[in-house]
Design a protein around this motif. Structure first.
Motif, PDB file in Angstrom:
ATOM      1  N   VAL A   7       8.739  -6.670   3.140  1.00 30.57           N
ATOM      2  CA  VAL A   7       9.838  -5.816   3.600  1.00 30.57           C
ATOM      3  C   VAL A   7       9.624  -4.426   3.029  1.00 30.57           C
ATOM      4  CG1 VAL A   7      12.321  -5.398   3.647  1.00 30.57           C
ATOM      5  CG2 VAL A   7      11.448  -7.743   3.755  1.00 30.57           C
ATOM      6  N   GLN A  11       4.163   3.053   1.235  1.00 28.51           N
ATOM      7  CA  GLN A  11       2.901   3.055   0.493  1.00 28.51           C
ATOM      8  C   GLN A  11       2.603   1.670  -0.106  1.00 28.51           C
ATOM      9  OE1 GLN A  11       1.493   6.538  -0.355  1.00 28.51           O
ATOM     10  NE2 GLN A  11      -0.355   5.328  -0.622  1.00 28.51           N
ATOM     11  N   GLY A  13       4.051  -1.383   0.590  1.00 25.49           N
ATOM     12  CA  GLY A  13       3.991  -2.464   1.569  1.00 25.49           C
ATOM     13  C   GLY A  13       2.658  -2.512   2.300  1.00 25.49           C
ATOM     14  N   LYS A  47       4.538  19.341   0.308  1.00 25.86           N
ATOM     15  CA  LYS A  47       3.434  20.237  -0.095  1.00 25.86           C
ATOM     16  C   LYS A  47       2.762  20.781   1.162  1.00 25.86           C
ATOM     17  CE  LYS A  47       2.664  17.209  -4.139  1.00 25.86           C
ATOM     18  NZ  LYS A  47       3.447  16.010  -3.754  1.00 25.86           N
ATOM     19  N   THR A 107      10.811  -2.134  -0.841  1.00 29.30           N
ATOM     20  CA  THR A 107      11.859  -1.387  -0.131  1.00 29.30           C
ATOM     21  C   THR A 107      12.008   0.060  -0.595  1.00 29.30           C
ATOM     22  OG1 THR A 107      13.437  -2.418  -1.647  1.00 29.30           O
ATOM     23  CG2 THR A 107      13.236  -3.409   0.521  1.00 29.30           C
ATOM     24  N   ALA A 109      12.868   3.606  -2.286  1.00 27.99           N
ATOM     25  CA  ALA A 109      14.065   4.249  -2.816  1.00 27.99           C
ATOM     26  C   ALA A 109      14.602   5.200  -1.761  1.00 27.99           C
ATOM     27  CB  ALA A 109      13.713   5.024  -4.090  1.00 27.99           C
ATOM     28  N   LEU A 127      14.920  15.389   1.413  1.00 26.71           N
ATOM     29  CA  LEU A 127      13.542  15.191   1.862  1.00 26.71           C
ATOM     30  C   LEU A 127      12.953  13.918   1.259  1.00 26.71           C
ATOM     31  CD1 LEU A 127      10.840  15.910   3.057  1.00 26.71           C
ATOM     32  CD2 LEU A 127      10.586  17.727   1.389  1.00 26.71           C
ATOM     33  N   ARG A 128      12.817  12.922   2.129  1.00 26.53           N
ATOM     34  CA  ARG A 128      12.127  11.689   1.706  1.00 26.53           C
ATOM     35  C   ARG A 128      11.213  11.201   2.831  1.00 26.53           C
ATOM     36  NH1 ARG A 128      11.178   8.412  -2.710  1.00 26.53           N
ATOM     37  NH2 ARG A 128      10.285   6.488  -1.934  1.00 26.53           N
ATOM     38  N   ILE A 274       7.583  -4.677  -5.611  1.00 27.01           N
ATOM     39  CA  ILE A 274       6.587  -3.669  -5.992  1.00 27.01           C
ATOM     40  C   ILE A 274       7.020  -2.260  -5.593  1.00 27.01           C
ATOM     41  CG2 ILE A 274       4.630  -5.266  -5.890  1.00 27.01           C
ATOM     42  CD1 ILE A 274       3.981  -4.216  -3.098  1.00 27.01           C
ATOM     43  N   VAL A 295       2.637   7.209  -6.223  1.00 29.50           N
ATOM     44  CA  VAL A 295       1.661   6.567  -5.354  1.00 29.50           C
ATOM     45  C   VAL A 295       0.788   5.600  -6.165  1.00 29.50           C
ATOM     46  CG1 VAL A 295      -0.425   7.022  -4.000  1.00 29.50           C
ATOM     47  CG2 VAL A 295       1.640   8.394  -3.640  1.00 29.50           C
ATOM     48  N   GLN A 296       0.335   6.052  -7.319  1.00 29.95           N
ATOM     49  CA  GLN A 296      -0.505   5.193  -8.167  1.00 29.95           C
ATOM     50  C   GLN A 296       0.182   3.865  -8.436  1.00 29.95           C
ATOM     51  OE1 GLN A 296       0.706   4.733 -11.622  1.00 29.95           O
ATOM     52  NE2 GLN A 296      -0.699   3.010 -11.670  1.00 29.95           N
TER      53      GLN A 296
END
Ligand code: FAD
Length: 406
Positions: A7, A11, A13, A47, A107, A109, A127-128, A274, A295-296
């Motif tokens: 779900v 990044q 999933g 960016k 899921t 944030a 902004l997401r 995760i 991301v890491q």
């Protein structure tokens, strides 16, 4: 074998799905995501993409046919609404429930809302998602004055992109310095000066009390100390809230994140969590429940769960690292620091390239680098290998750090 349902089509999933196939998983694999566009990276949104230097296609995580080639079923624009743990089924907003042998919650944030009057006026943006980035990009055109609420990474990245387009930018922040939660004082000071040199104005130590409008559209941001900052656009970047609702409704323990153990398992052995939504015992934080938005972390946690589900279980212990591009300045962070950790500077901030080594009880816990990628790369190894580095050597630019790592 078995069925795995993921779900969250972000990044974490997508990485979990890819790593499961790479690890030899041959059961059915389904990703459900509520955004209608997915499989993209978020970092460029504030960016290069915002600056108009990156196309939509360049945001893709992997080429589209990768998923078909690897038998990864992707169901976008569909929200998972409930998890029936006894029956091992995920209910979705439209269509049949999805049966699983293992469920991965990725899921993410959502933006923390600004809880003041006027936050719903036209021209107040967050902004997401890609959709939100498109709205911000469009809205910047023709604007003269933008107020950014929040001097965190996203706020400052947007501020830099807007200033580069010739827009007058004011950043309002409750803390006394920029990126106060995440970096040391010398780094905060450097970035404030660099942004001011680019024309950005800072109002620090000030809370937003109200957003004033005219005809339904934003006109000014009013602070608790009585200032009124004129704005024809407001970008709110005050952090995120982890999406824990689905897990909580299913009776899984949650706090600031879905609580998982060192294997990234929830209290239910058939459910892992995760990425941005998960709070895990980090060895870099004394095993206290830690939630990391990067991301890491999303990628490494996805790999860790995929390895466990394909028979190569190992505790999650990847070193956290992070980057932020603000105008022409690149910040890179290795490790996890808290505001109390000692800061030892290496190199001269006035030169525009330096690093800050963070110590806790004489142990190196993090390194923050400005335009010093070589320091960052060696720092990742120093911290991961727990190599001893006396503060005196860290501060001495003539001392070769590479000599310490294997
Ligand atoms: P997400 O990417 O948030 O994905 C979760 C997905 O799950 C979302 O699409 C969400 O809508 C969906 N979802 C949630 N609930 C449900 C449900 N019930 N049913 C279906 N779908 C659901 N990190 C860095 O390391 N460096 C950077 O420079 C950087 N810059 C960033 C810039 C921006 C503008 C943003 C927003 C983030 C940035 N990050 C950066 C953070 C990074 O993008 C995140 O840490 C990462 O995306 C987390 O991945 P995730 O898969 O855990 O969550």
């Amino acid at each position: 074998g078995g069925d795995i349902v993921i779900v969250g089509a972000g990044q974490a999933g997508f990485q979990a799905a890819a790593s499961l196939r790479e690890g030899g998983f041959d059961g059915s694999l389904t990703i459900v995501g509520d955004e209608s566009v997915a499989r993209y990276q978020r970092p460029p949104l504030s960016k290069a993409y915002l600056a108009g230097q990156a196309s939509g296609e360049s945001l893709a995580l992997r080429p589209a046919r990768f998923y078909a080639d690897h038998r990864i079923a992707i169901r976008l624009g569909i929200r998972a609404t409930a998890v029936d743990r006894a029956a091992r089924r995920v209910a979705v907003a439209s269509g049949e429930p999805l049966a699983y042998d293992h469920l991965i919650l990725a899921t993410g944030a959502r933006n923390r809302p600004l809880a003041v009057p006027g936050a719903d006026l036209q021209g107040v943006l967050q902004l997401r998602t890609l959709a939100e980035a498109d709205a911000v990009r469009r809205s910047l055109t023709g604007r003269e004055r933008i107020v950014v609420v929040g001097a965190g990474f996203i706020g400052l990245e947007v501020a830099a992109a807007a200033a580069a387009r010739g827009i007058a930018v004011t950043v309002v922040e409750t803390a006394e310095r920029v990126m106060a939660r995440a970096v040391s004082r010398p780094i905060s000071a450097f970035f404030r000066t660099a942004h001011e040199a680019a024309g950005i104005r800072f109002v620090l130590g000030a809370g937003v009390e109200r957003i004033a409008g005219r005809g339904g559209r934003v006109a000014a941001v009013e602070t608790a100390d009585g200032r009124s900052l004129a704005a024809d656009l407001v970008l709110v970047g005050i952090g995120v809230v982890p999406n824990v609702d689905l897990a909580a409704a299913a009776g899984l323990p949650v706090a600031d994140g879905i609580l998982v153990d060192h294997r990234l398992l929830t209290s239910d052995p058939s459910i892992s969590a995760i990425g941005d939504c998960a709070a895990f015992p980090s060895p870099f934080a004394g095993n206290a429940p830690t939630r990391i938005e990067s991301v890491q972390n999303a990628v490494d946690q996805a790999r860790c769960v995929a390895a466990r589900l394909t028979g190569r279980a190992a505790p999650y212990g990847a070193l956290p690292w992070f980057w932020s591009d603000q105008g022409r300045v690149k910040l890179q962070i290795a490790g996890l620091a808290t505001p109390h950790d000692l800061a030892v500077t290496r190199g001269d901030p006035a030169s525009g390239a330096f690093s800050v080594f963070r110590y806790r009880e004489e142990r190196l816990v993090a390194v923050e680098s400005v335009n010093r990628p070589a320091d960052h790369m060696v720092a990742r190894r120093l911290i991961a290998q727990r190599a001893p580095l006396p503060a005196g050597q860290a501060a001495d630019p003539a001392f070769d750090l590479r000599a310490l790592v294997g």
